[in-house]
Design an enzyme around this catalytic site. Structure first.
Site, PDB file in Angstrom:
ATOM      1  N   LYS A  86       0.842  -1.199   0.000  1.00  9.17           N
ATOM      2  CA  LYS A  86       0.000   0.000   0.000  1.00  9.17           C
ATOM      3  C   LYS A  86       0.881   1.255   0.000  1.00  9.17           C
ATOM      4  CE  LYS A  86      -0.218  -0.411   5.025  1.00  9.17           C
ATOM      5  NZ  LYS A  86      -0.948  -0.972   6.151  1.00  9.17           N
ATOM      6  N   ARG A 139     -10.891   0.373  14.236  1.00 12.96           N
ATOM      7  CA  ARG A 139     -10.773   1.147  13.004  1.00 12.96           C
ATOM      8  C   ARG A 139     -11.844   0.596  12.066  1.00 12.96           C
ATOM      9  NH1 ARG A 139      -4.880   1.321  10.168  1.00 12.96           N
ATOM     10  NH2 ARG A 139      -5.457  -0.796   9.573  1.00 12.96           N
ATOM     11  N   TYR A 184      15.130  31.813   4.792  1.00 12.57           N
ATOM     12  CA  TYR A 184      13.949  32.603   5.141  1.00 12.57           C
ATOM     13  C   TYR A 184      13.951  33.000   6.621  1.00 12.57           C
ATOM     14  CZ  TYR A 184      11.567  31.470   0.746  1.00 12.57           C
ATOM     15  OH  TYR A 184      11.206  31.368  -0.572  1.00 12.57           O
TER      16      TYR A 184
END
Ligand SMILES: *Cc1c(COP(=O)(O)O)cnc(C)c1O
Length: 813
Positions: free
Chosen positions: A482, A580, A708
């Site tokens: 997956k 789940r 930055y």
């Protein structure tokens, strides 16, 4: 090669049985897939964890193979082929190699050490080939099998052998020594690699030195810990840095982008090595020592050493332009490695069309006609659509080969329209170094920025086998691919595993499974989050759903009815504590009612997922999950009168609770080289290395800021290197501002200031590096685990966050 059956029987101390006791074999094979198997082949049926050579005997007989070394004669093959019955087929292969080595008496160089073996071997081949016809181990064939196969490649035209030997535990070198039987030994760098297999560093060194028990000369760095272990009768020829007790005393300094060595040996002389890193310099010194030993002049040595080049140790698979796949083998061209590369090409199934770009073939020891005759035979056996030959000799010798396009030089080819016409095909680019096929690779490679995630497919297989070794042989394995195979590339992983025993693949969504099917993967696939809108597509692509609720099951059954499916495989998910997805205890009755007497679907497996298998402080909770799983699945099986597979373990579950392996396990993160437990990690091999390059280096004076919001202020003059990778590539911003680092030439370079979208800056003050050098973002150091710990997350998140714009490069040794 030409070896008589009688000699095989004697060399192997085998029991011979077969119809043709009087014949000659002319090649040896251990791989049933090799296209070189034919009636002259002696096939060794080696046993393996996943594949047993014996099972391929009928298929090989059908291809005409007649001679088999076996530990058991298949019943139905008796009398139909020649069998050499031995107790141990690997030992028989080694015995055969020892016998075969004994037929030749030219000098042989044996190389071992922890690092650098293959590089020293490749470099010596380059340095000595003007004078010798060299047989050498192909690539890094240095194992118990690889060494035997390397030596079996010798033929009567060779006059020098260079073989490497690698070992991982005690007792192995004793078996390799008589196969190689070196006259000259080279011990390369001894480091920590493979320490696990030995009780002490001393034991490891002593074992390596077993390779040299019969050498006349041993070349090594002067190091008391090692020389003390060398047997007294062996002549050593030692080198050392600023070491007057070594035979060759060497001083080094960095110069002109490389290293200048001043050697003191029968006078002083200088040699420039075109590398700066210690490992390359030491490997070059091993080569210089050998050349001194062979009495090469210092001028010749200096001249040839200045031409050393980086050695690519593996066949690299790269994305090419116009949807092509490139197999980059642009540094060698000899008959042995051509065989290996063609077999590798054969295994690539992405494209139908296959093109080989090949330079003149060198250093085989055959005369030209014989050699190109063999090359033509190899090529015609491999279903190749076209061959592009570059070089005078190949252009002439293969002129009448079908679909052959000759070019004198690499440049001629690159200027020809043919070079721009490749589309949706796999190209093997194989050429001797002097032909500069690297330019062809650069030309045909898909242009992306220089950040790559390198995936080592050998490590994936190693890791799979590590977990399998902790399971019963009958337990099946589902590999979780997956999320693009945890960021590593689901299709390539699935393909690499297609020769291993993997019973199932697991993906999260239907489209991931469809992509695998489109790429030709035929392994059963379970989809964990199937959405009802994708059910029909799943059926069309033979994807099996996880069923976690009655509502979902009803929808799936409705689709099955509409499509006239029967017994479509489904997988029932039980919620034993994860909360789940999945059926809870009070929903089992509804589930049973839906499934009873239903033949549209068929329960292939029942499974559950553990919520804390990695954390032993929750052992009681995990055991409770096992208890519920056992009880509920038993009830379902009894009520429905079915015998599906059952599975509950993920990676950490396999490691911590092997007793609960049931019929199958679901392996995820461990395959990708990341264990949740420190000892578990030691058994795993690194799979992913995220690399980038230095774009620019600059000096920043004290008081200036970097990046930055001026988050880094230089306290003193600081060297800054800018790397083209940022948070849009998946590097968490929290890893910046002094928290994280990258590795450049083996040294830590701290990330300074804020990580930008596409770039970050690191401190390279005091680090020897230049623009274009590689920076490791994660891999050996820092590891993904270290990064995750420092960032308060888990390795899963880091791996799967690496953006898809980062090119994946796969390699296999
Ligand atoms: C992801 C997943 C796995 C694999 O877990 P790892 O910890 O990576 O081994 C197993 N089962 C299910 C249901 C999963 O979702």
């Amino acid at each position: 090669m030409s070896v008589h059956t009688h000699n095989i029987t004697t060399a192997l101390k085998a029991q011979f049985e077969g119809p043709q006791p009087d014949m000659e074999i002319d090649n040896v094979s251990i791989d049933s897939r090799s296209l070189q198997n034919n009636s002259g082949t002696l096939f060794f049926a080696l046993g393996g964890q996943n594949r047993d050579g014996h099972q391929f005997i009928p298929a090989l007989m059908a291809k005409g193979v007649l001679n088999f070394v076996v530990s058991q004669i298949p019943e139905d093959a008796k009398g139909k082929a020649n069998f050499y019955l031995v107790p141990d087929t690997l030992k028989a292969l080694q015995d055969f190699a020892v016998y075969y080595r004994g037929l030749y008496s030219f000098p042989v160089i044996g190389i071992t050490g922890s690092n650098g073996k293959t590089i020293v071997k490749e470099w010596l081949n380059y340095l000595l080939s003007p004078e010798y016809n060299i047989i050498r181990s192909p690539r890094s064939y240095n194992s118990q099998v690889g060494v035997a196969l390397s030596v079996i490649g010798i033929n009567e035209h060779h006059d020098l052998g260079i073989f490497e030997a690698g070992i991982s535990t005690v007792g192995e070198m004793r078996k390799l020594e008589p196969i190689i039987r070196p006259d000259i030994g080279i011990l390369t760098h001894i480091g920590a690699a493979h320490d696990e297999g030995f009780t002490s560093r001393e034991q490891k060194i002593a074992e390596k030195l077993q390779l040299f028990i019969h050498v006349k000369t041993l070349i090594l760095q002067n190091n008391a810990a090692v020389t003390a272990l060398v047997a007294e009768h062996i002549n050593t020829f030692t080198w050392g840095f600023d070491d007057a007790t070594a035979h060759v005393n060497i001083a080094k300094k960095l110069q002109n982008g490389g290293t200048t060595l001043t050697l003191h040996y029968r006078g002083d002389f200088e040699i420039h090595v075109p590398f700066i890193d210690n490992a390359s310099v030491e490997n070059a010194i091993s080569c210089i020592m050998l050349m001194l030993h062979l009495d090469y002049s210092t001028e010749t040595i200096a001249d040839r050493i200045s031409g050393l080049y980086p050695v690519e140790l593996r066949l690299q698979v790269k994305n090419g332009i116009n949807g092509c796949t490139l197999i980059d083998d642009s540094f060698s061209s000899d008959y042995q490695s051509l065989k290996i590369a063609l077999d590798f090409l054969e295994q690539q199934k992405t494209h139908q069309k296959k093109t080989v770009i090949l330079s003149d073939v060198f250093q085989s020891g055959f005369d030209t006609k014989v050699l190109y005759g063999k090359v033509a035979k190899l090529l015609s056996g491999h279903n190749i659509s076209q061959v592009i030959g570059i070089g005078e000799t190949i252009s002439r010798e293969l002129a009448s080969f079908p679909n052959f396009y000759p070019f004198e030089t690499t440049k001629d080819f690159l200027n020809h329209p043919l070079a721009r016409g490749f589309e949706d095909e796999t190209l093997l680019i194989k050429g001797a170094r002097s032909f500069r096929f690297d330019e062809i690779v650069v030309f045909l490679e898909e242009k992306t920025h220089e950040t790559v995630l390198e995936i080592n497919l050998n490590s994936v297989i190693h890791n799979l086998n590590f977990y399998k070794s902790r399971l019963k042989p009958t337990t099946k394995v589902m590999v979780m691919v997956k999320a693009f195979g945890y960021g590593a590339g689901s299709y390539e992983i699935a393909k690499a595993l297609s020769h291993e025993k993997v019973d199932y693949l697991g993906v999260a969504f239907a489209d991931e499974g469809i992509a695998l099917r489109n790429a030709g993967i035929s392994t059963p696939i379970m989809v964990m989050n199937p959405e009802s809108t994708t059910f029909a597509a799943m059926a069309a692509y033979n994807l099996e759903p996880e069923i976690y609720s009655a509502k979902e099951l009803r929808a799936f059954i409705a689709m099955a009815q509409q499509k006239n499916l029967s017994n479509y495989p489904i997988h029932l998910k039980l919620d034993t504590g994860m909360h789940r997805l999945g059926f809870q205890e009070n929903q089992l009755k509804e589930l049973t009612d839906l499934l009873r007497n239903n033949n549209l679907v068929s329960v292939k497996s029942i499974f559950s997922h553990l919520s804390a298998s990695d954390d032993l402080q929750f052992r009681d909770f995990t055991v409770e999950q096992f208890g519920k799983f056992e009880a509920w699945s038993n009830q379902l099986m009894a009520d429905l009168n079915i015998q599906p597979m059952r599975h509950i373990l993920n990676t950490s579950g396999i490691y911590n609770y092997p007793e609960a392996q049931y019929d199958m396990v679901r392996l995820g993160i461990g395959l990708y080289g990341v264990g949740n437990d420190a000892t578990e990690r030691q058994s795993l091999q690194l799979v992913g290395t995220l690399k980038t390059v230095i774009l620019q280096i600059k000096e920043v004076p004290a008081g200036d800021s970097v990046g930055y919001s001026r988050r880094f202020m230089a306290q003193h003059t600081t060297s800054i290197a800018t790397l083209p990778i940022g948070y849009a590539d998946g590097i968490p911003r929290a890893w910046g501002n002094g928290n994280g680092f990258v590795t450049i030439n083996g040294q830590k370079a701290t990330i300074l200031g804020s990580i930008c979208m596409d770039m970050l800056m690191v401190d390279v003050t005091g680090i020897s590096c230049k623009e274009g050098d590689t920076a490791i973002v994660f891999g050996e150091s820092p590891t993904v685990v270290e990064m995750a710990q420092a960032l308060g997350t888990i390795p899963y998140e880091i791996l799967t966050s690496i953006s898809q714009r980062v090119k994946r490069v796969f390699f296999k040794e």
